[in-house]
Write an enzyme that holds these catalytic residues in place. Structure first.
Site, mmCIF file in Angstrom:
data_model
loop_
_atom_site.group_PDB
_atom_site.id
_atom_site.type_symbol
_atom_site.label_atom_id
_atom_site.label_comp_id
_atom_site.label_asym_id
_atom_site.label_seq_id
_atom_site.Cartn_x
_atom_site.Cartn_y
_atom_site.Cartn_z
ATOM 1 N N GLU A 150 -11.697 3.683 7.283
ATOM 2 C CA GLU A 150 -10.257 5.291 7.618
ATOM 3 C C GLU A 150 -10.900 5.755 8.534
ATOM 4 O OE1 GLU A 150 -8.134 6.734 4.038
ATOM 5 O OE2 GLU A 150 -6.643 7.080 5.253
ATOM 6 N N HIS B 259 0.965 -1.008 0.177
ATOM 7 C CA HIS B 259 -0.108 -0.060 -0.115
ATOM 8 C C HIS B 259 1.151 1.698 0.352
ATOM 9 C CE1 HIS B 259 -4.090 2.099 1.315
ATOM 10 N NE2 HIS B 259 -2.703 2.747 0.883
ATOM 11 N N GLY C 67 -10.517 8.461 -1.978
ATOM 12 C CA GLY C 67 -10.878 9.530 -1.925
ATOM 13 C C GLY C 67 -11.928 9.364 -0.940
ATOM 14 N N ASP D 76 1.668 3.754 3.103
ATOM 15 C CA ASP D 76 1.104 5.209 2.651
ATOM 16 C C ASP D 76 0.962 6.016 1.459
ATOM 17 O OD1 ASP D 76 -2.466 5.410 1.967
ATOM 18 O OD2 ASP D 76 -2.061 6.351 3.963
ATOM 19 N N ASP E 293 1.505 9.521 -5.099
ATOM 20 C CA ASP E 293 1.961 11.065 -5.406
ATOM 21 C C ASP E 293 2.037 11.111 -3.879
ATOM 22 O OD1 ASP E 293 0.166 12.033 -8.273
ATOM 23 O OD2 ASP E 293 -0.813 10.525 -6.659
ATOM 24 N N HIS F 37 1.349 5.287 -2.206
ATOM 25 C CA HIS F 37 0.822 6.198 -3.666
ATOM 26 C C HIS F 37 1.410 6.934 -4.144
ATOM 27 C CE1 HIS F 37 -3.856 5.890 -1.885
ATOM 28 N NE2 HIS F 37 -3.278 5.746 -0.670
ATOM 29 N N HIS G 55 -9.927 1.104 -0.153
ATOM 30 C CA HIS G 55 -9.752 1.990 1.036
ATOM 31 C C HIS G 55 -11.341 1.850 2.079
ATOM 32 C CE1 HIS G 55 -6.107 3.814 -0.824
ATOM 33 N NE2 HIS G 55 -6.266 4.394 -0.017
HETATM 34 ZN ZN LIG Z 1 -3.560 4.789 0.939
#
Ligand SMILES: [Zn+2]
Length: 346
Positions: free
Chosen positions: A214, A19, A184, A292, A23, A21, A211
């Site tokens: 959370e 996991h 998102g 993450d 970005d 990302h 996801h």
């Molecule tokens: Zn994530």
């Protein structure tokens, strides 16, 4: 065990990251260089101040908004094929240097299209960057998880999936798309909206993660399990409040991707000591330790392991088990070959 002992022990573990990302994992120095290249350097801003826009600072940053703010600056540069390829390559370099031997990198192609790239070109650039590194490192495996934004809705998620079919791992000699995810805002876009998209992703042979739980309660995790049939759940922190759900996760063998630093920074949990990781493990839930967003969270995967070891007083054996388990849920076709890392190798 001293912090130094913990650190040096963790360098002996082969790590798998499921996991991470794109970005949130970009080197600040690369973005700094690009800010000059693309004429967007803010006059008078120095590198240390620039980093403040990219990395979490415990003293200054407090909320989910502070966390999300860190994603704005990088996006102006990651709109070009060569930049995306370079960033993917550097993410692999940095992960490897930290001890990661299996990396699933997740990316939402739609937000990298402002200069005219197609979804497929964005994924192709990511693939080429990872592949470039992987070719030179036999003991490193990588793949891509495609993210659909929840806020774009279920139909866009299906369109995205159809567009990226040709980038699947099985159609390429090494790196390719292996999984599907949604990310998102959870509250207005519940899992149910993506039922058809997940059915399509399953039909395409992709691994499924979502996801969930959370920022929302355990009911969203139940909903995801019942309607989307994922093999993995991203974060899933609110499951800690629902013993029945924990039993369900264990019974179904669903893997929870655990991201400690991110969870405290975004407010998914109020105190790291209250993180449900120990509850998950005690109940037999499979977990995968993850970062993450290493840049945004100012962390690395090895640091997340250190944190878990320190917080919950885990032994070396506990940590070895955790490291083994972390790669078992990979969507990579070849599976987690694990254990290839030599003692002391960095
Ligand atoms: Zn994530």
């Amino acid at each position: 065990m001293t912090p130094e002992d913990r650190r040096s022990f963790i360098t002996t573990l082969p790590l798998a990251e499921l996991h991470r990302h794109f970005d949130g994992s970009i080197r600040p120095e690369t973005l700094w260089e690009m800010s000059e290249k693309y004429y967007s350097a803010v006059p008078g801003l120095d590198y240390e101040s620039f980093r403040r826009y990219l990395e979490w600072d415990d003293k200054e940053d407090k909320s989910l908004m502070d966390y999300l703010d860190k994603f704005h600056v990088p996006l102006q540069y990651t709109q070009f094929y060569d930049t995306i390829k370079r960033v993917a390559f550097e993410i692999a370099v940095d992960a490897y240097a930290d001890g990661v031997r299996l990396l699933e990198l997740r990316i939402n192609p739609l937000i990298h299209r402002r200069a005219g790239l197609s979804n497929r070109q964005v994924l192709n650039a990511t693939r080429k960057g990872l592949q470039q590194f992987q070719r030179e490192h036999d003991d490193f495996q990588s793949g891509i998880v495609v993210i659909a934004m929840r806020s774009h809705g279920g139909n866009m998620a299906k369109i995205l999936l159809r567009e990226v079919l040709g980038e699947k791992e099985e159609y390429h000699s090494s790196v390719g798309v292996v999984g599907f995810d949604i990310a998102g805002p959870e509250a207005p876009f519940p899992p149910l909206l993506f039922k058809d998209a997940y059915a399509l992703a399953r039909q395409m042979g992709l691994g499924l993660t979502v996801h969930a739980g959370e920022s929302e309660g355990p009911e969203r995790i139940w909903e995801a399990l019942d309607n989307l049939g994922p093999q993995r759940i991203g974060h899933g922190t609110s499951a800690g409040r629902d013993p029945e759900l924990i039993k369900r996760l264990a019974a179904d063998g669903v893997i929870v991707e655990v991201c400690l630093s991110s969870n405290i920074q975004t407010g998914a949990i109020d105190d790291l000591r209250n993180h449900p990781l120990p509850k998950f493990l005690d109940a037999g839930v499979r977990v995968s330790m993850a970062t993450d967003n290493p840049t945004v969270s100012s962390t690395t995967l090895s640091r997340e392991y250190e944190l878990a070891m320190e917080l919950f007083d885990y032994t070396e054996d506990d940590m070895r088990r955790l490291a083994c388990m972390s790669g078992d849920g990979t969507f990579l076709g070849a599976g987690w070959l694990g254990g290839g890392r030599q003692e002391g190798q960095t």
